[in-house]
Design a protein around this motif. Structure first.
Motif: not given
Lengths: 67, 280
Positions: A1-14
């Motif tokens: 998974m790309k870091k950008k996608t993972v960061f989006a998940i972190v942001l969305a969940c937070g």
């Protein structure tokens, strides 16, 4: 998974968790819904946060699979 | 809820650290510091991570997410004073999760750990008996009703001590380094969690912290009733120390002996539940 996608998940969940906490504190969101959000958010946040920081770009390894 | 959830994760991991330290001191070893499990979780969370080539990607990642999710839900169920049957159901789900962990990686060590998890399902039967005994006396399975019952009649541990023993055995069967820890025995490297490294292991550590916190809190609430928060935490620490004594003094059993003893205890508890039902 790309870091950008993972960061989006972190942001969305937070953001979802914090917004839910705010809405529950204000009496707009019922407790059960707030808790449901946390049950879904927490695992995704934890895993995505770790992957965002240190996801490996190297090739996958093959573990010991028997003789 | 978010601060409480974070507290439960860290306190649960601290309990596991106390467990490990106590075992070491009983065995006359210095042992790691009590916060070692917290350091483990943080260390794994920020290690380079990937998915092994032989793994089923969906199952490999999915079980970690489910493991944290179900014990987060369990914490909220206990805090809300909801039905103890839901905790029982989540406990059963955890068994499936352990199996999933073992099968997902493609490693034979993991598979053996997963298989051992399934064959040790007998360890869950005492929990069922414990719940049956509680229902006979309190006429309810809601934690809030069980607390109310104890405010009138006194702690359930004095009324149905064998049911408390049954639940104690269930918690013991989930403790690391214990006589029933066959799922993560050293001959299997780390058993079902052998190939889950990096952030996946950090997720598993978080699950273990939450699981320890929830199971011990449930034990205290069900058998001692509502106690002030500080007393609750103290009771959890004392119970984990008693568990550490059992783990330190009993060698790990072979899988066959582990299942035989667990089945024997389950059989005795079933007789006890039938006796309670007959006399009560």
């Amino acid at each position: 998974m790309k870091k950008k996608t993972v960061f989006a998940i972190v942001l969305a969940c937070g953001v979802t968790a914090l917004v839910s906490m705010g809405l529950n504190w204000a009496g707009i969101m019922p407790l059960w819904l707030y808790e449901t959000v946390l049950v879904v958010d927490t695992p995704a946040f934890v895993i995505a946060l770790g992957l965002w920081v240190m996801a490996g770009n190297a090739d996958e390894d093959i573990p010991f699979i028997g003789y | 809820m978010i601060p409480y959830l974070i507290f439960a994760i860290f306190f649960g991991l601290l309990l596991l650290g106390i467990h490990r330290k106590t075992i070491a001191r009983i065995q006359r070893r210095p042992g790691p510091p009590v916060w070692q499990e917290i350091l483990h979780m943080l260390k794994f969370a920020f290690k380079v991570t990937w998915i092994p080539a032989t793994a089923s990607d969906t199952l490999f990642v999915g079980v970690v997410l489910i493991a944290i999710g179900i014990w987060t839900a369990a914490l909220f169920v206990v805090l809300a004073g909801e039905s103890i049957l839901i905790i029982f159901g989540i406990y059963m789900l955890h068994k499936i999760v352990e199996h999933g962990f073992g099968l997902s990686s493609g490693s034979p060590y993991g598979k053996f750990g997963g298989v051992r998890s399934v064959i040790s399902a007998a360890s869950e039967i005492p929990l069922f008996v414990s719940i049956a005994a509680i229902a006979i006396y309190t006429k309810s399975l809601m934690l809030s009703d069980i607390i109310d019952y104890q405010q009138v009649h006194g702690p359930l541990i004095f009324i149905i001590p064998l049911a408390a023993f049954a639940m104690y055995m269930v918690i013991l069967s989930k403790m690391p380094y214990g006589p029933f820890s066959v799922v993560e025995a050293k001959e299997l490297v780390s058993g079902y969690k052998t190939e889950h490294f990096g952030v996946w292991r950090a997720g598993l550590e978080i699950c273990n912290g939450l699981k320890s916190y929830v199971l011990l809190m449930t034990f205290v609430i069900v058998f001692f009733g509502a106690v002030p928060f500080a007393w609750l935490l103290l009771a959890m620490v004392l119970i984990i120390i008693t568990l550490a004594f059992v783990c330190a003094l009993c060698p790990m059993l072979s899988p066959f002996d582990s299942v035989t003893i667990q089945t024997g205890i389950a059989g005795l508890m079933l007789i006890y539940a039938l006796y309670l039902g007959w006399t009560g």
